[in-house]
Design a protein around this motif. Structure first.
Motif, PDB file in Angstrom:
ATOM      1  N   GLU A 180       0.853  -1.185   0.000  1.00 31.23           N
ATOM      2  CA  GLU A 180       0.000   0.000   0.000  1.00 31.23           C
ATOM      3  C   GLU A 180       0.890   1.236   0.000  1.00 31.23           C
ATOM      4  OE1 GLU A 180      -2.331  -0.286   3.579  1.00 31.23           O
ATOM      5  OE2 GLU A 180      -2.910  -2.353   3.163  1.00 31.23           O
ATOM      6  N   ASP A 181       0.848   2.001  -1.074  1.00 29.30           N
ATOM      7  CA  ASP A 181       1.586   3.260  -1.143  1.00 29.30           C
ATOM      8  C   ASP A 181       3.057   3.070  -0.788  1.00 29.30           C
ATOM      9  OD1 ASP A 181       1.946   5.966  -1.589  1.00 29.30           O
ATOM     10  OD2 ASP A 181       1.383   6.535   0.447  1.00 29.30           O
ATOM     11  N   ARG A 182       3.723   2.117  -1.440  1.00 25.93           N
ATOM     12  CA  ARG A 182       5.137   1.797  -1.256  1.00 25.93           C
ATOM     13  C   ARG A 182       5.467   1.286   0.139  1.00 25.93           C
ATOM     14  NH1 ARG A 182       6.580   0.008  -5.211  1.00 25.93           N
ATOM     15  NH2 ARG A 182       8.673  -0.039  -4.420  1.00 25.93           N
ATOM     16  N   GLN A 183       4.462   0.731   0.815  1.00 24.15           N
ATOM     17  CA  GLN A 183       4.694   0.084   2.102  1.00 24.15           C
ATOM     18  C   GLN A 183       4.254  -1.364   2.012  1.00 24.15           C
ATOM     19  OE1 GLN A 183       4.240   2.305   6.015  1.00 24.15           O
ATOM     20  NE2 GLN A 183       2.634   3.196   4.774  1.00 24.15           N
ATOM     21  N   LEU A 184       5.121  -2.263   2.447  1.00 20.01           N
ATOM     22  CA  LEU A 184       4.761  -3.663   2.577  1.00 20.01           C
ATOM     23  C   LEU A 184       4.075  -3.798   3.930  1.00 20.01           C
ATOM     24  CD1 LEU A 184       4.894  -6.693   1.848  1.00 20.01           C
ATOM     25  CD2 LEU A 184       7.164  -6.717   2.903  1.00 20.01           C
ATOM     26  N   VAL A 185       2.840  -4.273   3.928  1.00 16.99           N
ATOM     27  CA  VAL A 185       2.069  -4.414   5.162  1.00 16.99           C
ATOM     28  C   VAL A 185       1.722  -5.888   5.338  1.00 16.99           C
ATOM     29  CG1 VAL A 185       0.004  -3.706   6.426  1.00 16.99           C
ATOM     30  CG2 VAL A 185       1.097  -2.101   4.845  1.00 16.99           C
ATOM     31  N   ILE A 186       2.105  -6.443   6.481  1.00 22.87           N
ATOM     32  CA  ILE A 186       1.811  -7.836   6.799  1.00 22.87           C
ATOM     33  C   ILE A 186       0.925  -7.832   8.032  1.00 22.87           C
ATOM     34  CG2 ILE A 186       2.768 -10.093   7.379  1.00 22.87           C
ATOM     35  CD1 ILE A 186       5.415  -9.104   6.061  1.00 22.87           C
ATOM     36  N   ARG A 187      -0.277  -8.394   7.883  1.00 23.74           N
ATOM     37  CA  ARG A 187      -1.236  -8.430   8.981  1.00 23.74           C
ATOM     38  C   ARG A 187      -1.543  -9.874   9.352  1.00 23.74           C
ATOM     39  NH1 ARG A 187      -3.297  -4.361   5.509  1.00 23.74           N
ATOM     40  NH2 ARG A 187      -3.369  -2.321   6.515  1.00 23.74           N
ATOM     41  N   GLY A 188      -1.718 -10.097  10.632  1.00 19.88           N
ATOM     42  CA  GLY A 188      -2.089 -11.420  11.112  1.00 19.88           C
ATOM     43  C   GLY A 188      -3.229 -11.327  12.104  1.00 19.88           C
ATOM     44  N   ARG A 189      -4.200 -12.210  11.938  1.00 20.94           N
ATOM     45  CA  ARG A 189      -5.330 -12.271  12.865  1.00 20.94           C
ATOM     46  C   ARG A 189      -5.735 -13.727  13.006  1.00 20.94           C
ATOM     47  NH1 ARG A 189     -10.415  -8.414  12.813  1.00 20.94           N
ATOM     48  NH2 ARG A 189      -8.900  -7.268  14.002  1.00 20.94           N
ATOM     49  N   GLN A 190      -5.544 -14.263  14.211  1.00 16.11           N
ATOM     50  CA  GLN A 190      -5.908 -15.657  14.467  1.00 16.11           C
ATOM     51  C   GLN A 190      -7.387 -15.753  14.808  1.00 16.11           C
ATOM     52  OE1 GLN A 190      -3.004 -16.360  17.595  1.00 16.11           O
ATOM     53  NE2 GLN A 190      -2.024 -17.888  16.303  1.00 16.11           N
ATOM     54  N   ARG A 191      -7.957 -16.863  14.416  1.00 18.14           N
ATOM     55  CA  ARG A 191      -9.353 -17.137  14.781  1.00 18.14           C
ATOM     56  C   ARG A 191      -9.392 -17.645  16.219  1.00 18.14           C
ATOM     57  NH1 ARG A 191      -9.440 -21.377  11.640  1.00 18.14           N
ATOM     58  NH2 ARG A 191      -7.644 -20.769  10.441  1.00 18.14           N
ATOM     59  N   ASP A 192     -10.399 -17.274  16.943  1.00 14.48           N
ATOM     60  CA  ASP A 192     -10.553 -17.731  18.324  1.00 14.48           C
ATOM     61  C   ASP A 192     -11.220 -19.102  18.307  1.00 14.48           C
ATOM     62  OD1 ASP A 192     -10.681 -17.967  21.042  1.00 14.48           O
ATOM     63  OD2 ASP A 192     -12.290 -16.518  21.313  1.00 14.48           O
ATOM     64  N   ASP A 193     -10.436 -20.139  18.586  1.00 13.67           N
ATOM     65  CA  ASP A 193     -10.955 -21.510  18.565  1.00 13.67           C
ATOM     66  C   ASP A 193     -11.055 -22.082  19.979  1.00 13.67           C
ATOM     67  OD1 ASP A 193      -8.295 -21.786  19.142  1.00 13.67           O
ATOM     68  OD2 ASP A 193      -7.909 -23.348  17.668  1.00 13.67           O
ATOM     69  N   SER A 194     -11.201 -21.202  20.959  1.00  9.41           N
ATOM     70  CA  SER A 194     -11.217 -21.664  22.355  1.00  9.41           C
ATOM     71  C   SER A 194     -12.619 -22.028  22.841  1.00  9.41           C
ATOM     72  CB  SER A 194     -10.640 -20.580  23.269  1.00  9.41           C
ATOM     73  OG  SER A 194     -11.434 -19.408  23.213  1.00  9.41           O
ATOM     74  N   GLU A 195     -13.616 -21.882  21.988  1.00  5.23           N
ATOM     75  CA  GLU A 195     -14.985 -22.195  22.403  1.00  5.23           C
ATOM     76  C   GLU A 195     -15.111 -23.676  22.768  1.00  5.23           C
ATOM     77  OE1 GLU A 195     -19.401 -22.200  20.449  1.00  5.23           O
ATOM     78  OE2 GLU A 195     -18.047 -20.561  19.916  1.00  5.23           O
ATOM     79  N   GLY A 196     -15.641 -23.927  23.936  1.00  9.86           N
ATOM     80  CA  GLY A 196     -15.838 -25.295  24.403  1.00  9.86           C
ATOM     81  C   GLY A 196     -14.597 -25.916  25.020  1.00  9.86           C
ATOM     82  N   ARG A 197     -13.514 -25.174  25.088  1.00  9.50           N
ATOM     83  CA  ARG A 197     -12.281 -25.689  25.672  1.00  9.50           C
ATOM     84  C   ARG A 197     -12.081 -25.071  27.051  1.00  9.50           C
ATOM     85  NH1 ARG A 197      -7.950 -24.544  21.090  1.00  9.50           N
ATOM     86  NH2 ARG A 197      -6.592 -25.778  22.401  1.00  9.50           N
TER      87      ARG A 197
END
Length: 137
Positions: free
Chosen positions: A65-82
């Motif tokens: 984006e506009d000469r910037q390398l952007v790396i994004r991370g978002r984990q899914r919440d899989d803790s339901e029922g645990r």
């Protein structure tokens, strides 16, 4: 003490954007997570490696984006029922930004053993000699 700017050097023409890029990079808000390496893999190529253990490929987004390398991370919440007796591995999101110089292109990205590798290449500028004719005024 006065702030040193590129405007202090009158023979440096057309570098105003460089100063803006440096300021934007300083304000990018990169925290210490995730840790990363930057290595030079040849005279004209680089590799950025991020430690993204626990993230799957679909949890990561890489954009330029506009000469910037952007790396994004978002984990899914899989803790339901645990039921956790101890939870030391937090599912957290991140955003890492790297300012790219003109001519630097993003190549492929590879996920390997919890590491995300992003390869970059820099185009070699051709040396051009131009003769300017002088006309009588």
């Amino acid at each position: 003490m006065s702030k040193l700017t590129l405007n202090s050097y009158p023979h440096m023409l057309g570098f105003e954007q460089l100063e803006r890029l440096l300021e934007r990079s300083a304000k990018s808000g990169n925290e210490g997570y995730p840790p990363y390496n930057i290595e030079q893999t040849s005279d004209h190529s680089y590799r950025i490696t991020l430690a993204v253990a626990g993230f799957a490929e679909e949890d990561l987004v890489i954009t330029v984006e506009d000469r910037q390398l952007v790396i994004r991370g978002r984990q899914r919440d899989d803790s339901e029922g645990r039921i956790f007796l101890h939870r030391g591995i937090a599912a957290r999101q991140f955003q890492r930004m790297f300012v790219l110089a003109d001519g630097v292109e993003v190549g492929e990205a590879v996920m390997e053993n919890g590491l995300l590798h992003v390869d970059l290449t820099r185009a070699v500028p051709q040396s051009v000699v131009q003769t300017i004719n002088i006309r009588k005024g």
